[in-house]
Design a protein around this motif. Structure first.
Motif, PDB file in Angstrom:
ATOM      1  N   VAL A 367       0.816  -1.210   0.000  1.00 48.89           N
ATOM      2  CA  VAL A 367       0.000   0.000   0.000  1.00 48.89           C
ATOM      3  C   VAL A 367       0.854   1.267   0.000  1.00 48.89           C
ATOM      4  O   VAL A 367       0.580   2.217  -0.745  1.00 48.89           O
ATOM      5  CB  VAL A 367      -0.966  -0.002   1.204  1.00 48.89           C
ATOM      6  N   ASP A 368       1.873   1.317   0.827  1.00 50.89           N
ATOM      7  CA  ASP A 368       2.698   2.530   0.902  1.00 50.89           C
ATOM      8  C   ASP A 368       3.391   2.810  -0.431  1.00 50.89           C
ATOM      9  O   ASP A 368       3.444   3.960  -0.897  1.00 50.89           O
ATOM     10  CB  ASP A 368       3.746   2.389   2.013  1.00 50.89           C
ATOM     11  N   ALA A 369       3.933   1.760  -1.038  1.00 51.27           N
ATOM     12  CA  ALA A 369       4.593   1.931  -2.332  1.00 51.27           C
ATOM     13  C   ALA A 369       3.584   2.330  -3.399  1.00 51.27           C
ATOM     14  O   ALA A 369       3.875   3.165  -4.267  1.00 51.27           O
ATOM     15  CB  ALA A 369       5.303   0.637  -2.729  1.00 51.27           C
ATOM     16  N   ALA A 370       2.400   1.755  -3.334  1.00 47.71           N
ATOM     17  CA  ALA A 370       1.360   2.087  -4.302  1.00 47.71           C
ATOM     18  C   ALA A 370       0.972   3.552  -4.182  1.00 47.71           C
ATOM     19  O   ALA A 370       0.842   4.267  -5.192  1.00 47.71           O
ATOM     20  CB  ALA A 370       0.137   1.200  -4.092  1.00 47.71           C
ATOM     21  N   ARG A 371       0.775   4.009  -2.939  1.00 47.00           N
ATOM     22  CA  ARG A 371       0.393   5.408  -2.733  1.00 47.00           C
ATOM     23  C   ARG A 371       1.451   6.349  -3.299  1.00 47.00           C
ATOM     24  O   ARG A 371       1.124   7.328  -3.990  1.00 47.00           O
ATOM     25  CB  ARG A 371       0.188   5.695  -1.255  1.00 47.00           C
ATOM     26  N   ARG A 389      -7.987   4.877  -7.165  1.00 44.85           N
ATOM     27  CA  ARG A 389      -7.264   3.940  -6.302  1.00 44.85           C
ATOM     28  C   ARG A 389      -6.678   4.628  -5.074  1.00 44.85           C
ATOM     29  O   ARG A 389      -6.556   4.010  -4.007  1.00 44.85           O
ATOM     30  CB  ARG A 389      -6.172   3.237  -7.100  1.00 44.85           C
ATOM     31  N   LEU A 390      -6.319   5.896  -5.186  1.00 42.45           N
ATOM     32  CA  LEU A 390      -5.908   6.637  -3.986  1.00 42.45           C
ATOM     33  C   LEU A 390      -7.077   6.775  -3.018  1.00 42.45           C
ATOM     34  O   LEU A 390      -6.895   6.730  -1.788  1.00 42.45           O
ATOM     35  CB  LEU A 390      -5.366   8.010  -4.377  1.00 42.45           C
ATOM     36  N   GLY A 391      -8.272   6.921  -3.578  1.00 41.11           N
ATOM     37  CA  GLY A 391      -9.461   6.938  -2.728  1.00 41.11           C
ATOM     38  C   GLY A 391      -9.651   5.613  -2.017  1.00 41.11           C
ATOM     39  O   GLY A 391      -9.980   5.575  -0.820  1.00 41.11           O
ATOM     40  N   ASP A 392      -9.426   4.510  -2.745  1.00 42.78           N
ATOM     41  CA  ASP A 392      -9.546   3.185  -2.128  1.00 42.78           C
ATOM     42  C   ASP A 392      -8.538   3.007  -0.986  1.00 42.78           C
ATOM     43  O   ASP A 392      -8.860   2.433   0.063  1.00 42.78           O
ATOM     44  CB  ASP A 392      -9.306   2.097  -3.180  1.00 42.78           C
ATOM     45  N   ILE A 393      -7.328   3.503  -1.208  1.00 40.46           N
ATOM     46  CA  ILE A 393      -6.302   3.409  -0.161  1.00 40.46           C
ATOM     47  C   ILE A 393      -6.734   4.214   1.063  1.00 40.46           C
ATOM     48  O   ILE A 393      -6.594   3.755   2.219  1.00 40.46           O
ATOM     49  CB  ILE A 393      -4.947   3.907  -0.696  1.00 40.46           C
ATOM     50  N   ALA A 404     -13.305  10.665   0.091  1.00 43.42           N
ATOM     51  CA  ALA A 404     -14.405  11.376  -0.567  1.00 43.42           C
ATOM     52  C   ALA A 404     -13.873  12.427  -1.531  1.00 43.42           C
ATOM     53  O   ALA A 404     -14.431  12.620  -2.621  1.00 43.42           O
ATOM     54  CB  ALA A 404     -15.301  12.026   0.493  1.00 43.42           C
ATOM     55  N   GLY A 405     -12.803  13.095  -1.154  1.00 42.81           N
ATOM     56  CA  GLY A 405     -12.218  14.100  -2.038  1.00 42.81           C
ATOM     57  C   GLY A 405     -11.748  13.497  -3.350  1.00 42.81           C
ATOM     58  O   GLY A 405     -11.997  14.052  -4.426  1.00 42.81           O
ATOM     59  N   TYR A 406     -11.076  12.349  -3.269  1.00 49.34           N
ATOM     60  CA  TYR A 406     -10.630  11.671  -4.494  1.00 49.34           C
ATOM     61  C   TYR A 406     -11.824  11.196  -5.320  1.00 49.34           C
ATOM     62  O   TYR A 406     -11.870  11.393  -6.547  1.00 49.34           O
ATOM     63  CB  TYR A 406      -9.745  10.469  -4.150  1.00 49.34           C
ATOM     64  N   TYR A 407     -12.781  10.556  -4.665  1.00 46.29           N
ATOM     65  CA  TYR A 407     -13.933  10.019  -5.387  1.00 46.29           C
ATOM     66  C   TYR A 407     -14.734  11.125  -6.065  1.00 46.29           C
ATOM     67  O   TYR A 407     -15.238  10.943  -7.186  1.00 46.29           O
ATOM     68  CB  TYR A 407     -14.835   9.232  -4.431  1.00 46.29           C
ATOM     69  N   GLN A 408     -14.871  12.256  -5.407  1.00 45.78           N
ATOM     70  CA  GLN A 408     -15.646  13.356  -5.996  1.00 45.78           C
ATOM     71  C   GLN A 408     -15.009  13.853  -7.290  1.00 45.78           C
ATOM     72  O   GLN A 408     -15.711  14.161  -8.259  1.00 45.78           O
ATOM     73  CB  GLN A 408     -15.769  14.498  -4.986  1.00 45.78           C
ATOM     74  N   GLU A 419     -18.645   6.348 -12.599  1.00 45.38           N
ATOM     75  CA  GLU A 419     -19.748   5.590 -11.997  1.00 45.38           C
ATOM     76  C   GLU A 419     -19.264   4.804 -10.780  1.00 45.38           C
ATOM     77  O   GLU A 419     -19.960   4.740  -9.755  1.00 45.38           O
ATOM     78  CB  GLU A 419     -20.338   4.638 -13.039  1.00 45.38           C
ATOM     79  N   GLU A 420     -18.087   4.220 -10.897  1.00 40.15           N
ATOM     80  CA  GLU A 420     -17.532   3.496  -9.752  1.00 40.15           C
ATOM     81  C   GLU A 420     -17.282   4.446  -8.582  1.00 40.15           C
ATOM     82  O   GLU A 420     -17.580   4.124  -7.422  1.00 40.15           O
ATOM     83  CB  GLU A 420     -16.229   2.791 -10.145  1.00 40.15           C
ATOM     84  N   ALA A 421     -16.753   5.619  -8.889  1.00 42.55           N
ATOM     85  CA  ALA A 421     -16.490   6.604  -7.834  1.00 42.55           C
ATOM     86  C   ALA A 421     -17.787   7.055  -7.179  1.00 42.55           C
ATOM     87  O   ALA A 421     -17.847   7.229  -5.948  1.00 42.55           O
ATOM     88  CB  ALA A 421     -15.746   7.801  -8.421  1.00 42.55           C
ATOM     89  N   GLN A 422     -18.835   7.221  -7.979  1.00 42.00           N
ATOM     90  CA  GLN A 422     -20.120   7.655  -7.424  1.00 42.00           C
ATOM     91  C   GLN A 422     -20.692   6.592  -6.493  1.00 42.00           C
ATOM     92  O   GLN A 422     -21.234   6.904  -5.422  1.00 42.00           O
ATOM     93  CB  GLN A 422     -21.101   7.946  -8.562  1.00 42.00           C
TER      94      GLN A 422
END
Length: 431
Positions: A367-371, A389-393, A404-408, A419-422
């Motif tokens: 996760v850390d490397a991915a971020r 994916r940053l939102g998922d993390i 929420a900020g990433y998904y928005q 649609e996935e983010a919504q």
């Protein structure tokens, strides 16, 4: 379907365009033609757009051809000669050579110009290169990109909708914000009047800089011949944005006859400068074949082609990135990571290599490397998949506000990722 989409299955629909400009209606004088024209975007905004969009647009169109930096220096030198005699010599001109086999050249506002490796290997001498660059300099000096943006604004009755279609390259549905805007500006088709204008004044710049204007005639004859031959690379690149015609050939011929077929050609120096790109051309042809095989899901054959290409050009990051994607398709994630590592090592600022490695890290639970990789990628070129994916993390770490900020941001872009983010935003609100 391109390989990135087929391997990752994470493609979205067309990204929403996010462009903020202050509309100050009025007329201005075209700095090249002297004619009056509508001016909604000021010169300050024009330069800001060019500066902000140049780097992400370069990266989404193949990145820089870093294997031969002397070639870029040479193109910059020729471009500077022409820019110095242009109608806007004080623009902050830059000239980049892109690592793309698609024959094309483009200009963003304020003199941010690029020419693809695939076009350079088709040219014969420096005068033909000057013809291409002079043409693009006119597009920048005459504010053709800005005019296209203004037309799109008026047609859509809104600032954000430019009314232009993104290229169907591998990143088309993932780009967000300025990256999408820059790609539209670079890849949208010019009007016939803009093309004739760029030809005419480009020839004048050539002559004033000491080049033989006959090269401009030869160039249009070459383009017209290739277009009639239905060369797929040219149809996807140069002819999609700069449509050739017999009318352009004849117009250029009349201008060349007016000025006289005299001036510098520079064949020997050009062939010397382009020698390394031509030497590497077979490797890129193998790589292109690998992409086609991968798109047909023949991953083992594609891997064989990439390995051949790497023997010829072991320091080409794009080849390592493609091999990494092929190993992912063949369910070899660790080999994939090794190749992504090498691609990042060779070209660390290239957003796509950091993005691919970040997704690989995330699949493996690193996760850390991915971020780190996803953030680095999005800082250069914002993409819906990186933000999603940053939102998922952030969700996995219990940071609902950040998620929420990433998904928005992704939700506003629409498409499958939107649609996935919504959906994920709704799930956050239900918790």
């Amino acid at each position: 379907m391109n390989m990135l989409i087929s391997l990752k299955a994470r493609m979205a629909g067309p990204a929403a365009l996010l462009l903020s400009v202050v509309l100050a209606s009025g007329c201005a004088t075209n700095p090249v033609t002297g004619e009056s024209q509508l001016s909604l975007i000021g010169e300050g905004q024009e330069q800001q757009m060019g500066e902000e969009n140049y780097r992400p647009t370069i990266q989404t169109q193949g990145g820089r051809f870093y294997l031969d930096p002397e070639l870029t220096d040479y193109v910059q030198e020729v471009g500077n000669k022409l820019a110095a005699v242009s109608d806007r010599p004080d623009l902050p001109y830059e000239f980049a050579v892109l690592n793309s086999s698609i024959p094309n050249a483009w200009a963003l506002p304020a003199g941010k110009i690029a020419i693809n490796r695939g076009l350079l290997v088709e040219l014969e001498d420096e005068a033909q290169l000057a013809s291409v660059l002079g043409h693009e300099i006119v597009h920048a000096a005459a504010r053709h990109s800005v005019q296209r943006m203004q037309q799109g604004m008026l047609l859509s009755a809104g600032v954000a909708g430019l009314g232009m279609a993104l290229s169907d390259n591998e990143w088309a549905g993932l780009l967000m914000g300025g990256a999408a805007v820059g790609s539209q500006l670079a890849l949208a088709q010019y009007s016939q009047s803009n093309e004739l204008e760029a030809d005419r004044y480009g020839i004048e710049y050539m002559v004033e800089a000491g080049y033989d204007p006959e090269a401009a005639v030869e160039l249009q004859e070459l383009f017209l011949k290739l277009s009639e031959g239905q060369n797929p690379g040219f149809l996807k690149g140069l002819f999609a944005t700069h449509p050739p015609s017999q009318k352009r050939v004849e117009a250029n011929r009349r201008l060349a006859e007016k000025y006289g077929a005299e001036g510098y050609r520079g064949r020997e120096v050009y062939q010397r400068k382009i020698a390394e790109a031509k030497r590497l051309q077979p490797a890129y042809e193998l790589h292109n074949e690998a992409i086609q095989l991968a798109n047909n899901k023949d991953y083992q054959a594609a891997l064989s082609k990439v390995n051949q290409a790497l023997k010829m050009a072991p320091n080409e990051a794009a080849f390592h990135a493609t091999r990494g994607q092929l190993h992912e398709a063949l369910d070899n994630p660790e080999k994939a990571r090794e190749n992504f590592d090498r691609a990042v090592e060779l070209y660390p600022e290239m957003f796509s290599y950091r993005l691919l490695r970040g997704l690989n890290h995330l699949d493996a639970g690193r996760v850390d490397a991915a971020r780190a990789d996803l953030e680095a990628s999005a800082e250069v070129v914002p993409t819906g998949i990186a933000y999603l994916r940053l939102g998922d993390i952030a969700v996995s770490e219990g940071n609902r506000d950040r998620a929420a900020g990433y998904y928005q941001q992704v939700a506003q872009a629409g498409g499958q990722l939107g649609e996935e983010a919504q959906r994920k935003l709704s799930q956050l609100n239900q918790r």
